[in-house]
Enzyme design. Structure first.
Site, PDB file in Angstrom:
ATOM      1  N   LYS A  87      40.435  35.292  36.802  1.00 29.33           N
ATOM      2  CA  LYS A  87      39.671  35.570  37.516  1.00 29.33           C
ATOM      3  C   LYS A  87      38.502  35.159  36.720  1.00 29.33           C
ATOM      4  O   LYS A  87      38.404  34.661  35.570  1.00 29.33           O
ATOM      5  CB  LYS A  87      39.533  37.309  37.042  1.00 29.33           C
ATOM      6  CG  LYS A  87      40.548  37.835  37.638  1.00 29.33           C
ATOM      7  CD  LYS A  87      40.543  39.704  37.422  1.00 29.33           C
ATOM      8  CE  LYS A  87      39.049  40.265  38.033  1.00 29.33           C
ATOM      9  NZ  LYS A  87      39.265  41.750  37.662  1.00 29.33           N
ATOM     10  N   ILE A  88      37.382  34.460  37.292  1.00 30.01           N
ATOM     11  CA  ILE A  88      36.371  34.009  36.528  1.00 30.01           C
ATOM     12  C   ILE A  88      35.146  34.152  37.091  1.00 30.01           C
ATOM     13  O   ILE A  88      35.392  34.205  38.586  1.00 30.01           O
ATOM     14  CB  ILE A  88      36.764  32.323  37.355  1.00 30.01           C
ATOM     15  CG1 ILE A  88      38.286  31.567  36.411  1.00 30.01           C
ATOM     16  CG2 ILE A  88      35.462  31.479  36.352  1.00 30.01           C
ATOM     17  CD1 ILE A  88      38.276  30.730  37.359  1.00 30.01           C
TER      18      ILE A  88
END
Ligand code: G3P
Length: 225
Positions: A87-88
């Site tokens: 997750k960015i």
């Protein structure tokens, strides 16, 4: 087909829910992991033991620069396997990291998405999912459903799917799926509430009472013995 994931690091709860609800995976974020009551390595092992090769595992980067996010993502993928998603958050560095991770074959969930244009930027860089924050949008007076519809339209020529996140109630959860989000990640309490109805419980009790009045403790199959 809507994919439903659990936004939680409570693996005992996830195991309980997975017995009766077809979940697609587990998502966490730094805030969720900051609340765990055991060492982080134990929690990560627990998540892996539950989800390895079976469920999607979404873990958020704790780095800020693109190169460091990539290195972290590689290490996490080596640990969690092929169903892992890094997750960015969609910042400038985050977008660069999304592109780098995609080039390395690492699945990416672009997170902390609050606008359709952020979602578009993430999709262009190869994100598998974009995660718009529904409740956080509504908290600041924005129409989350409108944002989902806009993302759906802008992403129609991309492989990227919408993994809606940040729900406080079942109404938000249901409406976002109706708007066309391919997936949603919800806290266990929202998921549990979504399948509960007081009249279902009352109906079950009424059926039991009627049955016992007539047949006492015998069961329907007893009539076939
Ligand atoms: O995992 C990200 C998202 O679900 C955050 O939710 O409830 O903290 O806004 P919330």
């Amino acid at each position: 087909m809507s994919k439903i994931l659990l936004d939680s690091a409570d693996i005992n709860k996830a195991k309980e829910i997975a017995k009766y609800y077809s979940i697609a995976g587990i998502t966490t974020n730094p805030s969720i992991l900051s609340k765990i009551d055991k060492p982080l390595e134990e929690k990560l092992a627990e998540i892996k033991e539950f989800a390895y090769d079976k469920y999607e595992i979404h873990v958020q980067t704790t780095e800020n620069s693109a190169q460091k996010i990539l290195e972290e993502a590689k290490t996490l993928k080596a640990y969690f396997g092929e169903t892992f998603f890094i997750k960015i958050p969609v910042t400038k560095e985050g977008l660069e990291a999304i592109r780098l991770c995609d080039k390395e074959g690492i699945n990416v969930t672009a997170t902390a998405v609050l606008s359709a244009m952020q979602a578009l930027a993430a999709a262009k860089n190869g994100a598998s999912y974009v995660a718009p924050y529904v409740n956080r949008l509504e908290n600041i007076g924005q129409d989350a459903e409108e944002v989902i519809v806009e993302i759906k339209e802008l992403l129609k020529d991309y492989k990227t799917e919408i993994l809606a996140a940040s729900f406080k109630n079942v109404k938000q959860f249901k409406n976002i799926l109706l708007c066309g989000a391919e997936a949603a990640t919800v806290a266990p309490d929202v998921l549990e509430t979504s399948i509960w109805h007081p009249y279902t419980d009352k109906s079950v009790i009424d059926f039991e009472k009627d049955w016992e009045r007539k047949f006492n403790s015998s069961k329907v199959v007893d009539a076939l013995k």
